[in-house]
Scaffold this active site. Structure first.
Site, mmCIF file in Angstrom:
data_model
loop_
_atom_site.group_PDB
_atom_site.id
_atom_site.type_symbol
_atom_site.label_atom_id
_atom_site.label_comp_id
_atom_site.label_asym_id
_atom_site.label_seq_id
_atom_site.Cartn_x
_atom_site.Cartn_y
_atom_site.Cartn_z
ATOM 1 N N ASP A 1 9.315 -110.268 -9.129
ATOM 2 C CA ASP A 1 9.724 -110.240 -7.717
ATOM 3 C C ASP A 1 10.830 -111.231 -7.375
ATOM 4 O OD1 ASP A 1 7.381 -108.552 -7.342
ATOM 5 O OD2 ASP A 1 6.252 -110.420 -7.550
ATOM 6 N N LYS B 98 17.415 -84.715 -7.463
ATOM 7 C CA LYS B 98 16.274 -85.124 -8.297
ATOM 8 C C LYS B 98 16.199 -86.648 -8.358
ATOM 9 C CE LYS B 98 19.254 -84.650 -12.346
ATOM 10 N NZ LYS B 98 19.670 -83.744 -13.437
ATOM 11 N N ARG C 53 19.513 -78.360 -25.371
ATOM 12 C CA ARG C 53 18.372 -78.826 -24.588
ATOM 13 C C ARG C 53 17.684 -77.578 -24.055
ATOM 14 N NH1 ARG C 53 19.483 -82.957 -19.638
ATOM 15 N NH2 ARG C 53 20.011 -80.995 -18.625
ATOM 16 N N ARG D 108 26.949 -77.976 -9.448
ATOM 17 C CA ARG D 108 25.742 -78.791 -9.292
ATOM 18 C C ARG D 108 26.157 -80.261 -9.373
ATOM 19 N NH1 ARG D 108 24.465 -75.263 -13.467
ATOM 20 N NH2 ARG D 108 24.417 -77.064 -14.854
ATOM 21 N N HIS E 179 24.637 -75.590 -18.893
ATOM 22 C CA HIS E 179 24.855 -77.021 -18.632
ATOM 23 C C HIS E 179 25.734 -77.596 -19.742
ATOM 24 C CE1 HIS E 179 23.985 -80.724 -16.574
ATOM 25 N NE2 HIS E 179 23.421 -81.291 -17.621
ATOM 26 N N TYR F 10 9.650 -118.266 -16.354
ATOM 27 C CA TYR F 10 8.713 -118.008 -17.453
ATOM 28 C C TYR F 10 9.342 -118.282 -18.818
ATOM 29 C CZ TYR F 10 5.711 -115.480 -14.142
ATOM 30 O OH TYR F 10 4.901 -115.125 -13.092
ATOM 31 N N CYS G 19 11.909 -112.455 -13.182
ATOM 32 C CA CYS G 19 10.480 -112.225 -12.922
ATOM 33 C C CYS G 19 10.298 -110.870 -12.226
ATOM 34 C CB CYS G 19 9.917 -113.329 -12.029
ATOM 35 S SG CYS G 19 10.283 -114.998 -12.597
HETATM 36 C C1 PLP Z 1 21.070 -83.605 -13.220
HETATM 37 C C2 PLP Z 1 21.738 -82.306 -13.397
HETATM 38 C C3 PLP Z 1 22.998 -82.065 -12.824
HETATM 39 C C4 PLP Z 1 23.815 -83.138 -12.126
HETATM 40 O O1 PLP Z 1 24.556 -83.862 -13.057
HETATM 41 P P1 PLP Z 1 25.627 -84.976 -12.602
HETATM 42 O O2 PLP Z 1 26.242 -85.392 -13.880
HETATM 43 O O3 PLP Z 1 24.836 -86.072 -11.967
HETATM 44 O O4 PLP Z 1 26.562 -84.328 -11.656
HETATM 45 C C5 PLP Z 1 23.514 -80.789 -12.925
HETATM 46 N N1 PLP Z 1 22.856 -79.821 -13.589
HETATM 47 C C6 PLP Z 1 21.655 -80.034 -14.176
HETATM 48 C C7 PLP Z 1 20.995 -78.919 -14.904
HETATM 49 C C8 PLP Z 1 21.075 -81.272 -14.114
HETATM 50 O O5 PLP Z 1 19.889 -81.478 -14.715
#
Ligand code: PLP
Length: 340
Positions: free
Chosen positions: A279, A5, A103, A188, A132, A232, A277
């Site tokens: 750039d 992502k 969440r 994951r 998670h 600036y 700035c």
């Molecule tokens: C982003 C995400 C991960 C990855 O997490 P890391 O800490 O970068 O390994 C795993 N599971 C879910 C649901 C996520 O949204």
């Protein structure tokens, strides 16, 4: 399941995904349906799971491209079922359980009915069950142990009800490293995959190092007279005659517009002075008389044995290394060096 992502955590989704697929990745995790569709467009044929919310109106796109969706809410689940019914298609789902993150995720007491609803519906296929972790990167392990227990409870429950056990996954990077018992069928991995530690207290094996460096060049050097205003708002004034350089990086690239930034030139840390700035930014070069226009400037990475890590920048900006790499703007070209 490599997590790709947010433009593969800033690294560039296309090349990273193709590289991971040829390295054998069987699954890809993204946050948005648009990211999933892009992966199909570039030729990713592995499984793809959208971890975030997908509007029911986009179910057709998911089914069409064989993309799996996350479900965590009864109302949305029923909308998906209606969509799938209308299309006369089967939609692949991963049910997310809230074991203590607060969440996305169905609450524990509703989880069994939720899973039964999916497995009883002909248009829905329960392909995965996951949760998670909220605190897998914290030194205190109690909360994660509690989450793992809650998750195991649900797994036991569904076995009891004869719901076919699909892919089970739980662990993000920190979870996979710190809680081997939570690896189940798949992990994951995001941040660790890119070579950055999930937290100060979670160390990566020494053979894993950051994949990305962030570089620019020195594009101007001038002697400015004493008392001269720089950038600036003139927030910096030269104290005496000073050698001031300009580097081609700014907040348009993801460098934050705040004081205290440093970069590496010729292996030495130098201060960015004056306001960043869009750039350009200015650097103080009095300690680097040998610096020349065209010199490599490292904002993040290594140079001649010196290093500024994503975590160093995160400390300076009072955030986490994730935000540093995700904040690398799309306008910067990515060069892939294939292990060199
Ligand atoms: C982003 C995400 C991960 C990855 O997490 P890391 O800490 O970068 O390994 C795993 N599971 C879910 C649901 C996520 O949204």
């Amino acid at each position: 399941m490599p997590i790709v992502k947010a433009n593969a955590y800033g690294h560039g989704l296309e090349r990273v995904a193709l590289e991971l697929q040829s390295a054998g990745a069987k699954w890809f995790g993204v946050a948005r349906i648009e990211e999933a569709l892009f992966l199909r467009e570039i030729g990713i044929h592995s499984g793809i799971l959208v971890l975030g919310y997908t509007p029911p109106a986009r179910v057709a796109h998911a089914v069409n491209k064989d993309i799996s969706l996350t479900v965590y809410d009864c109302y949305v689940l029923k909308e998906y079922a209606a969509q799938a019914q209308g299309l006369q298609e089967i939609i692949k789902l991963h049910a997310k359980i809230d074991t203590g993150m607060g969440r996305l995720g169905i609450m524990l007491k509703e989880a069994t009915d939720f899973l039964k609803y999916i497995s009883d519906n002909e248009c829905l296929r329960l392909e995965g069950i996951f949760t998670h972790f909220a605190c897998a990167d914290e030194p205190d392990k109690d909360i994660t142990h509690m989450q793992i227990n809650n998750f195991n409870q649900i797994l036991k429950e569904i076995k009891k009800h004869g719901i076919a056990t699909p892919l089970i996954h739980c662990a993000n990077s920190a979870g996979a490293i710190n809680f081997p018992q939570a690896r189940f069928d798949m992990v994951r991995a995001g941040i660790a995959l890119y070579g950055h530690p999930p937290a100060q207290s979670t160390h990566l094996p020494s053979e894993i190092f950051p994949a990305i460096s962030w570089k620019t060049r020195l594009i101007s050097i001038k002697q400015l007279p004493a008392g001269y205003g720089v950038s600036y708002g003139h927030r910096y004034h030269t104290k005496q005659e000073e050698r001031i350089g300009v580097i081609a990086v700014g907040y348009g690239d993801g460098l934050r517009r705040r004081p205290g930034n440093q970069v590496l030139i010729r292996g030495k840390k130098v201060d960015i002075v004056g306001t960043v700035c869009m750039d350009q930014s200015m650097v103080q070069l009095d300690d680097l008389p040998e610096a020349q226009i065209g010199d490599e400037v490292v904002i993040m990475g290594r140079q001649n044995g010196a290093e500024i890590s994503a975590t160093d920048i995160a400390d300076q900006w009072e955030t986490i290394n994730y935000e540093i790499i995700c904040g690398l703007a799309a306008r910067m070209p990515r060069y892939y060096l294939n292990g060199k």
